[in-house]
Design a protein around this motif. Structure first.
Motif, PDB file in Angstrom:
ATOM      1  N   ALA A 182     -12.287  43.262 -41.767  1.00  0.00           N
ATOM      2  CA  ALA A 182     -11.782  41.880 -41.726  1.00  0.00           C
ATOM      3  C   ALA A 182     -12.386  41.128 -40.555  1.00  0.00           C
ATOM      4  O   ALA A 182     -12.791  39.960 -40.694  1.00  0.00           O
ATOM      5  CB  ALA A 182     -10.261  41.883 -41.640  1.00  0.00           C
ATOM      6  N   ASP A 183     -12.475  41.789 -39.377  1.00  0.00           N
ATOM      7  CA  ASP A 183     -13.078  41.139 -38.213  1.00  0.00           C
ATOM      8  C   ASP A 183     -14.557  40.848 -38.438  1.00  0.00           C
ATOM      9  O   ASP A 183     -15.063  39.801 -38.026  1.00  0.00           O
ATOM     10  CB  ASP A 183     -12.910  42.011 -36.971  1.00  0.00           C
ATOM     11  CG  ASP A 183     -11.484  41.989 -36.439  1.00  0.00           C
ATOM     12  OD1 ASP A 183     -10.825  40.955 -36.589  1.00  0.00           O
ATOM     13  OD2 ASP A 183     -11.039  43.016 -35.890  1.00  0.00           O
ATOM     14  N   ILE A 184     -15.254  41.770 -39.119  1.00  0.00           N
ATOM     15  CA  ILE A 184     -16.680  41.569 -39.378  1.00  0.00           C
ATOM     16  C   ILE A 184     -16.894  40.392 -40.326  1.00  0.00           C
ATOM     17  O   ILE A 184     -17.754  39.524 -40.099  1.00  0.00           O
ATOM     18  CB  ILE A 184     -17.315  42.855 -39.942  1.00  0.00           C
ATOM     19  CG1 ILE A 184     -17.320  43.953 -38.865  1.00  0.00           C
ATOM     20  CG2 ILE A 184     -18.733  42.588 -40.439  1.00  0.00           C
ATOM     21  CD1 ILE A 184     -17.798  45.299 -39.352  1.00  0.00           C
ATOM     22  N   PHE A 185     -16.093  40.336 -41.398  1.00  0.00           N
ATOM     23  CA  PHE A 185     -16.218  39.210 -42.327  1.00  0.00           C
ATOM     24  C   PHE A 185     -15.854  37.895 -41.642  1.00  0.00           C
ATOM     25  O   PHE A 185     -16.473  36.857 -41.902  1.00  0.00           O
ATOM     26  CB  PHE A 185     -15.339  39.437 -43.557  1.00  0.00           C
ATOM     27  CG  PHE A 185     -15.930  40.385 -44.561  1.00  0.00           C
ATOM     28  CD1 PHE A 185     -17.109  40.068 -45.217  1.00  0.00           C
ATOM     29  CD2 PHE A 185     -15.332  41.598 -44.834  1.00  0.00           C
ATOM     30  CE1 PHE A 185     -17.675  40.937 -46.129  1.00  0.00           C
ATOM     31  CE2 PHE A 185     -15.884  42.480 -45.750  1.00  0.00           C
ATOM     32  CZ  PHE A 185     -17.055  42.150 -46.408  1.00  0.00           C
ATOM     33  N   CYS A 186     -14.858  37.940 -40.760  1.00  0.00           N
ATOM     34  CA  CYS A 186     -14.496  36.730 -40.017  1.00  0.00           C
ATOM     35  C   CYS A 186     -15.612  36.319 -39.063  1.00  0.00           C
ATOM     36  O   CYS A 186     -15.811  35.131 -38.804  1.00  0.00           O
ATOM     37  CB  CYS A 186     -13.191  36.950 -39.253  1.00  0.00           C
ATOM     38  SG  CYS A 186     -11.732  37.060 -40.317  1.00  0.00           S
ATOM     39  N   TYR A 187     -16.346  37.300 -38.527  1.00  0.00           N
ATOM     40  CA  TYR A 187     -17.497  36.981 -37.680  1.00  0.00           C
ATOM     41  C   TYR A 187     -18.543  36.200 -38.466  1.00  0.00           C
ATOM     42  O   TYR A 187     -19.085  35.193 -37.981  1.00  0.00           O
ATOM     43  CB  TYR A 187     -18.109  38.271 -37.126  1.00  0.00           C
ATOM     44  CG  TYR A 187     -19.493  38.075 -36.551  1.00  0.00           C
ATOM     45  CD1 TYR A 187     -19.669  37.461 -35.319  1.00  0.00           C
ATOM     46  CD2 TYR A 187     -20.621  38.495 -37.256  1.00  0.00           C
ATOM     47  CE1 TYR A 187     -20.944  37.268 -34.795  1.00  0.00           C
ATOM     48  CE2 TYR A 187     -21.890  38.309 -36.740  1.00  0.00           C
ATOM     49  CZ  TYR A 187     -22.043  37.696 -35.509  1.00  0.00           C
ATOM     50  OH  TYR A 187     -23.292  37.501 -35.000  1.00  0.00           O
ATOM     51  N   PHE A 188     -18.817  36.650 -39.707  1.00  0.00           N
ATOM     52  CA  PHE A 188     -19.769  35.913 -40.536  1.00  0.00           C
ATOM     53  C   PHE A 188     -19.246  34.516 -40.854  1.00  0.00           C
ATOM     54  O   PHE A 188     -20.014  33.550 -40.921  1.00  0.00           O
ATOM     55  CB  PHE A 188     -20.057  36.678 -41.827  1.00  0.00           C
ATOM     56  CG  PHE A 188     -20.931  37.886 -41.624  1.00  0.00           C
ATOM     57  CD1 PHE A 188     -22.210  37.754 -41.116  1.00  0.00           C
ATOM     58  CD2 PHE A 188     -20.475  39.155 -41.937  1.00  0.00           C
ATOM     59  CE1 PHE A 188     -23.025  38.863 -40.914  1.00  0.00           C
ATOM     60  CE2 PHE A 188     -21.274  40.266 -41.741  1.00  0.00           C
ATOM     61  CZ  PHE A 188     -22.554  40.122 -41.230  1.00  0.00           C
ATOM     62  N   SER A 189     -17.933  34.402 -41.036  1.00  0.00           N
ATOM     63  CA  SER A 189     -17.336  33.082 -41.273  1.00  0.00           C
ATOM     64  C   SER A 189     -17.540  32.177 -40.069  1.00  0.00           C
ATOM     65  O   SER A 189     -17.893  31.001 -40.212  1.00  0.00           O
ATOM     66  CB  SER A 189     -15.842  33.233 -41.576  1.00  0.00           C
ATOM     67  OG  SER A 189     -15.224  31.981 -41.709  1.00  0.00           O
ATOM     68  N   ILE A 190     -17.333  32.715 -38.863  1.00  0.00           N
ATOM     69  CA  ILE A 190     -17.552  31.927 -37.644  1.00  0.00           C
ATOM     70  C   ILE A 190     -19.029  31.568 -37.501  1.00  0.00           C
ATOM     71  O   ILE A 190     -19.382  30.443 -37.120  1.00  0.00           O
ATOM     72  CB  ILE A 190     -17.063  32.714 -36.413  1.00  0.00           C
ATOM     73  CG1 ILE A 190     -15.532  32.867 -36.450  1.00  0.00           C
ATOM     74  CG2 ILE A 190     -17.489  32.040 -35.115  1.00  0.00           C
ATOM     75  CD1 ILE A 190     -14.984  33.793 -35.389  1.00  0.00           C
ATOM     76  N   ALA A 191     -19.909  32.528 -37.811  1.00  0.00           N
ATOM     77  CA  ALA A 191     -21.345  32.286 -37.669  1.00  0.00           C
ATOM     78  C   ALA A 191     -21.833  31.198 -38.618  1.00  0.00           C
ATOM     79  O   ALA A 191     -22.700  30.390 -38.253  1.00  0.00           O
ATOM     80  CB  ALA A 191     -22.124  33.580 -37.920  1.00  0.00           C
ATOM     81  N   VAL A 192     -21.279  31.147 -39.829  1.00  0.00           N
ATOM     82  CA  VAL A 192     -21.727  30.160 -40.812  1.00  0.00           C
ATOM     83  C   VAL A 192     -21.059  28.810 -40.585  1.00  0.00           C
ATOM     84  O   VAL A 192     -21.703  27.766 -40.598  1.00  0.00           O
ATOM     85  CB  VAL A 192     -21.444  30.675 -42.243  1.00  0.00           C
ATOM     86  CG1 VAL A 192     -21.739  29.589 -43.265  1.00  0.00           C
ATOM     87  CG2 VAL A 192     -22.280  31.916 -42.540  1.00  0.00           C
TER      88      VAL A 192
END
Length: 361
Positions: A182-192
């Motif tokens: 979940a944290d990794i997917f949220c990181y991609f969300s923040i990055a995009v």
């Protein structure tokens, strides 16, 4: 000579081998000539127009499509020969493996190139490069996974059971590491989405500070008092974030109160006095100044103005100048600021109270 051409080696005559070699050589010569001509034209157009699309086509054709053409020519040239069933299967599997590998490299390279061009245009800041590398890696893994599955299916291996096993294993891993994923997917969300960048001043709930690091699992923020705050990326994406770096102007509302002893004429003069002060300060826009009401111990004015900057230090400097000028002008006009006061009436014990009417003769 005819007798030599009719001799058989490994199930094929010498004539068939000669035809195979002739077809292969002619095919490779044609590919060489055509590819050289086409690549030359593409190179000229690329240098003339400086187009990224032409660059992709040129580099991909030179590195991948031309070698792929040689492999395809070899495969069709082999059709001239009479080969055993096992040899045909092995050759076909080898050709399919080479073609699959070249196509996987080609499509992954094109996909990553297009993605990086898009990413650089949308996110030119250098701190977003790590996110671009991770997403590029994910794109390559996806394309190579599909290529391997297609290759296995083409050589006759049933991938249904394999896919089912991988699916069950993936579900088990996902359940075991759901918080990390979940944290990794949220990181991609923040990055995009980029709700904040490194260096931004943000407020998350009751915590605030400058963003120092955006990681795969956590984001680190340096608070104003100096300590480091560590937020999980899941918490950040599910919270309401205030980002002050993107602020281009600041709207300020403040009140001041004068005493009830102030005359009505003076009360009418105060708004004009405030307007003159703002005109003297400059650099800011006075939105409004009004006498807004009666408080318990003061007559209240509300002042609203706009600072054309998000810098907090600039706002404080201007606000300090305004406050000092208001104090100076009020002192000149003998206008008193109201303080919280109470009037207490004390009556001596046993002394009867009388009204003015009772004291009249």
């Amino acid at each position: 000579m005819p007798d030599f051409l009719d001799k058989v080696f490994f199930g094929n005559t010498v004539a068939r081998y000669a035809i195979f070699i002739g077809v292969l050589v002619i095919s490779w010569i044609l590919i060489r000539v055509i590819s050289k001509f086409v690549l030359k034209k593409l190179s000229q157009r690329k240098e003339k127009k400086e187009s990224s699309a032409l660059t992709i086509i040129y580099e991909s054709s030179r590195k991948y499509l031309v070698p792929l053409s040689y492999v395809v020519a070899l495969y069709f040239s082999l059709q001239v020969l009479t080969l055993s069933a096992k040899t045909v299967i092995n050759i076909r599997h080898g050709i399919v493996a080479v073609i699959t590998m070249i196509l996987a490299v080609f499509f992954s390279g094109v996909a990553v190139y297009v993605f990086r061009k898009y990413w650089e245009r949308k996110h030119p800041e250098p701190q977003s490069s790590m996110a671009a590398r991770w997403i590029s890696g994910a794109i390559k893994i996806l394309i190579w996974t599909l290529a391997i599955l297609l290759f296995l299916d083409n050589i006759g291996i049933r991938i249904t059971a394999l896919a089912a096993g991988l699916g069950v294993s993936g579900i088990a891993i996902a359940f075991a590491a759901q918080s990390v994923l979940a944290d990794i997917f949220c990181y991609f969300s923040i990055a995009v989405d980029r709700p904040f960048d490194i260096g931004d001043f943000i407020i998350v709930g009751a915590q605030s500070g400058n963003v120092e690091h955006i990681g795969i699992k956590t984001t680190r923020v340096r608070s104003l008092s100096g300590e480091e705050l560590v937020f999980s990326n899941t918490d950040l994406t599910s919270s309401r974030i205030q980002n002050f770096k993107t602020m281009t102007r600041r709207r300020i509302v403040f009140r001041l109160g004068v005493t009830y002893d102030t005359s009505a004429d003076t009360l009418k003069e105060i708004p004009d006095m405030i307007r003159e002060i703002f005109a003297e300060v400059g650099k800011i826009e006075l939105a409004r100044v009004h006498f807004v009401g009666f408080s318990a111990s003061s007559l209240d004015y509300e002042i609203v103005y706009i600072v054309p900057s998000g810098d907090y230090d600039i706002y404080l400097d201007l606000h300090q100048k305004i406050c000092l000028l208001i104090k100076e002008r009020f002192d000149q006009k003998a206008i008193e600021f109201a303080l919280p006061t109470q009037t207490v009436h004390v009556v001596a014990a046993g002394v009867p109270t009388t009204t003015l009417e009772e004291q009249a003769p």
